[in-house]
Design a protein around this motif. Structure first.
Motif, PDB file in Angstrom:
ATOM      1  N   LYS A   1      -5.802   9.363 -12.844  1.00 19.58           N
ATOM      2  CA  LYS A   1      -4.548   8.792 -12.348  1.00 19.58           C
ATOM      3  C   LYS A   1      -3.927   9.719 -11.319  1.00 19.58           C
ATOM      4  CE  LYS A   1      -0.113   6.982 -13.912  1.00 19.58           C
ATOM      5  NZ  LYS A   1       0.763   6.766 -15.088  1.00 19.58           N
ATOM      6  N   LYS A   2      -3.581   9.195 -10.169  1.00 19.98           N
ATOM      7  CA  LYS A   2      -2.984   9.983  -9.107  1.00 19.98           C
ATOM      8  C   LYS A   2      -1.475   9.927  -9.206  1.00 19.98           C
ATOM      9  CE  LYS A   2      -6.734   9.132  -5.818  1.00 19.98           C
ATOM     10  NZ  LYS A   2      -7.546   8.273  -6.643  1.00 19.98           N
ATOM     11  N   LYS A   3      -0.845  11.031  -8.842  1.00 20.94           N
ATOM     12  CA  LYS A   3       0.608  11.084  -8.859  1.00 20.94           C
ATOM     13  C   LYS A   3       1.168  10.214  -7.749  1.00 20.94           C
ATOM     14  CE  LYS A   3       4.420  14.377  -8.699  1.00 20.94           C
ATOM     15  NZ  LYS A   3       4.792  15.808  -8.547  1.00 20.94           N
ATOM     16  N   VAL A   4       2.230   9.460  -8.042  1.00 19.83           N
ATOM     17  CA  VAL A   4       2.865   8.638  -7.016  1.00 19.83           C
ATOM     18  C   VAL A   4       3.446   9.552  -5.958  1.00 19.83           C
ATOM     19  CG1 VAL A   4       4.692   6.983  -6.544  1.00 19.83           C
ATOM     20  CG2 VAL A   4       3.389   6.821  -8.655  1.00 19.83           C
TER      21      VAL A   4
ATOM     22  N   GLU B 138      -3.179   8.939  -1.036  1.00 24.08           N
ATOM     23  CA  GLU B 138      -1.756   8.746  -1.317  1.00 24.08           C
ATOM     24  C   GLU B 138      -1.407   7.259  -1.340  1.00 24.08           C
ATOM     25  OE1 GLU B 138       1.217  11.575   0.348  1.00 24.08           O
ATOM     26  OE2 GLU B 138      -0.428  12.033   1.715  1.00 24.08           O
ATOM     27  N   ALA B 139      -1.962   6.495  -0.394  1.00 26.87           N
ATOM     28  CA  ALA B 139      -1.684   5.058  -0.351  1.00 26.87           C
ATOM     29  C   ALA B 139      -2.228   4.361  -1.595  1.00 26.87           C
ATOM     30  CB  ALA B 139      -2.283   4.451   0.917  1.00 26.87           C
ATOM     31  N   ILE B 140      -3.433   4.756  -2.017  1.00 26.44           N
ATOM     32  CA  ILE B 140      -4.023   4.159  -3.212  1.00 26.44           C
ATOM     33  C   ILE B 140      -3.183   4.484  -4.444  1.00 26.44           C
ATOM     34  CG2 ILE B 140      -5.999   4.286  -4.788  1.00 26.44           C
ATOM     35  CD1 ILE B 140      -7.798   4.505  -2.335  1.00 26.44           C
TER      36      ILE B 140
ATOM     37  N   ALA C   4      -0.737  -4.798  -1.813  1.00 25.68           N
ATOM     38  CA  ALA C   4      -0.148  -3.551  -2.308  1.00 25.68           C
ATOM     39  C   ALA C   4      -0.566  -2.368  -1.449  1.00 25.68           C
ATOM     40  CB  ALA C   4      -0.562  -3.327  -3.766  1.00 25.68           C
ATOM     41  N   LEU C   5      -1.835  -2.327  -1.069  1.00 29.02           N
ATOM     42  CA  LEU C   5      -2.332  -1.205  -0.272  1.00 29.02           C
ATOM     43  C   LEU C   5      -1.728  -1.212   1.134  1.00 29.02           C
ATOM     44  CD1 LEU C   5      -4.180   1.216  -0.474  1.00 29.02           C
ATOM     45  CD2 LEU C   5      -6.072  -0.218   0.306  1.00 29.02           C
TER      46      LEU C   5
END
Length: 385
Positions: free
Chosen positions: A246-249, A300-302, A339-340
């Protein structure tokens, strides 16, 4: 002042609030009085296959009573709509279309009365099916396969899955995700029903993409083995195919900034984007064109797009190239693309602070058109400077 969407509520909470306001404004329910339990009948068409785990609920009811009213329709209305269930209704005065588990627990607890809300708008077979489905889904009372059965029953009445989504206040992607469960093999269905170790609704939807029986069963066994390894050794990471850590927002100022808080304007924009993704109903063409001219780090976008998709009740798996390689242009993939695109636009705007005025003007105009976004006076001036 930022748009009305900046009120601290999540997308799911705002949806539920709007639905409650809509029902209250339509006057679809009346009453609130208590009636004798002997006057109430269970809905023979209830999507829940079993009213399980009522003992604990009954214990609570015996102590504090039933605080949440059951949604009901008059028995004569139900008999007229479903004459095949005359015998099951017997001499009841009302049929419960929302709260069958509450009714069962109250009977188990030995209560004599229950609070009810009488739905006076539901008069036909179609109306009652929709009302019952809305009640159950709004309270998240159905298991995944029960949700699927509800969708299929409504489709028989309404004609199309898009009509089902509209009536339930859901996106076409939400309906499409649950329809994937049709493809589950019996062994995988049983694992989902019994909540076997390693099985989640998200995994079940992904397994539903695999049409070949042996390949699906192998994928499930692989996931089950990994779940057992993780349980035995917390150091084992998630190795599931198509999943990443999971990537940080992304924060507002970029990956190198120390600022993590978003200002009110950015929060309002991102909430507008989240609502647009959840609805998944607008024309995304302009957003795609704007996004193509927004240089942003892909990861970052993902991360931001994934956050919006999960918040909308969907899955971010459709953003992974391994899934898209076998894609079929589903509503879920269109939602992921939207969303992307919006994530690219939003991150570029925050990184440039509106200095790229052509981009800012185009992006803000899209949000005002499709997401009911209202910029502050300062933001509006910056966008057209």
């Amino acid at each position: 002042m930022a748009g009305a969407q900046n009120d601290g509520l999540s997308v799911a909470e705002r949806r539920k609030r709007k639905e409650a306001e809509r029902q209250a404004a339509s006057g679809s329910a009346t009453g609130g009085a208590e009636v004798a339990i002997t006057e109430l009948a269970h809905n023979p068409r209830n999507a829940r296959e079993s009213l399980e785990q009522i003992e604990g609920l009954a214990s609570t009811y015996a102590t504090v009573g039933v605080l949440q009213s059951c949604a009901v329709v008059p028995a004569e209305t139900f008999r007229a709509a479903f004459p095949e269930h005359q015998a099951e209704i017997a001499n009841a005065r009302f049929v419960v279309i929302g709260g069958n588990r509450r009714l069962a627990a109250a009977r188990y607890a030995g209560l004599e009365k229950l609070p009810i809300l009488v739905n006076t708008k539901a008069q036909t077979r179609r109306d009652i099916l929709i009302a019952a489905a809305t009640e159950n889904l709004a309270r998240e009372e159905l298991k995944p396969l029960e949700e699927l059965a509800t969708i299929e029953e409504l489709k028989d009445v309404l004609g199309t899955y898009d009509a089902v989504a509209q009536q339930l206040g859901k996106s076409p992607g939400w309906v499409s995700q649950r329809r994937r469960l049709h493809n589950l093999q019996p062994e995988v269905r049983e694992a989902l029903e019994t909540r076997a170790d390693g099985m989640t609704i998200e995994l079940a939807r992904e397994l539903g993409r695999i049409k070949d029986r042996e390949a699906q069963l192998k994928a499930w066994q692989d996931e089950r083995r990994l779940a057992a390894q993780r349980a035995a050794d917390p150091a084992v990471k998630n190795q599931s195919k198509g999943k990443t850590a999971k990537k940080k927002v992304p924060a507002q100022g970029g990956p190198d900034t120390k600022t993590t808080e978003l200002d009110a304007e950015t929060k309002a924009r991102r909430e507008a984007c989240a609502l647009a993704v959840a609805a998944n109903e607008c024309d995304p063409t302009r957003a795609f064109i704007i996004a193509l001219q927004s240089p942003v780090a892909p990861d970052e976008a993902i991360a931001l797009a994934s956050h919006w998709l999960v918040e909308a009740g969907g899955s971010a798996a459709g953003l992974h190239l391994s899934v898209l390689a076998a894609g079929d242009g589903s509503a879920e993939q269109r939602q992921g693309a939207l969303a992307l695109a919006l994530a690219h636009c939003e991150l570029h705007l925050t990184r440039t602070s509106g200095r790229d005025t052509a981009h800012a003007r185009a992006f803000v105009d899209w949000l005002e058109t499709h997401a009911d976004y209202q910029p502050t006076d300062d933001a509006a001036s910056a966008a057209v400077a």
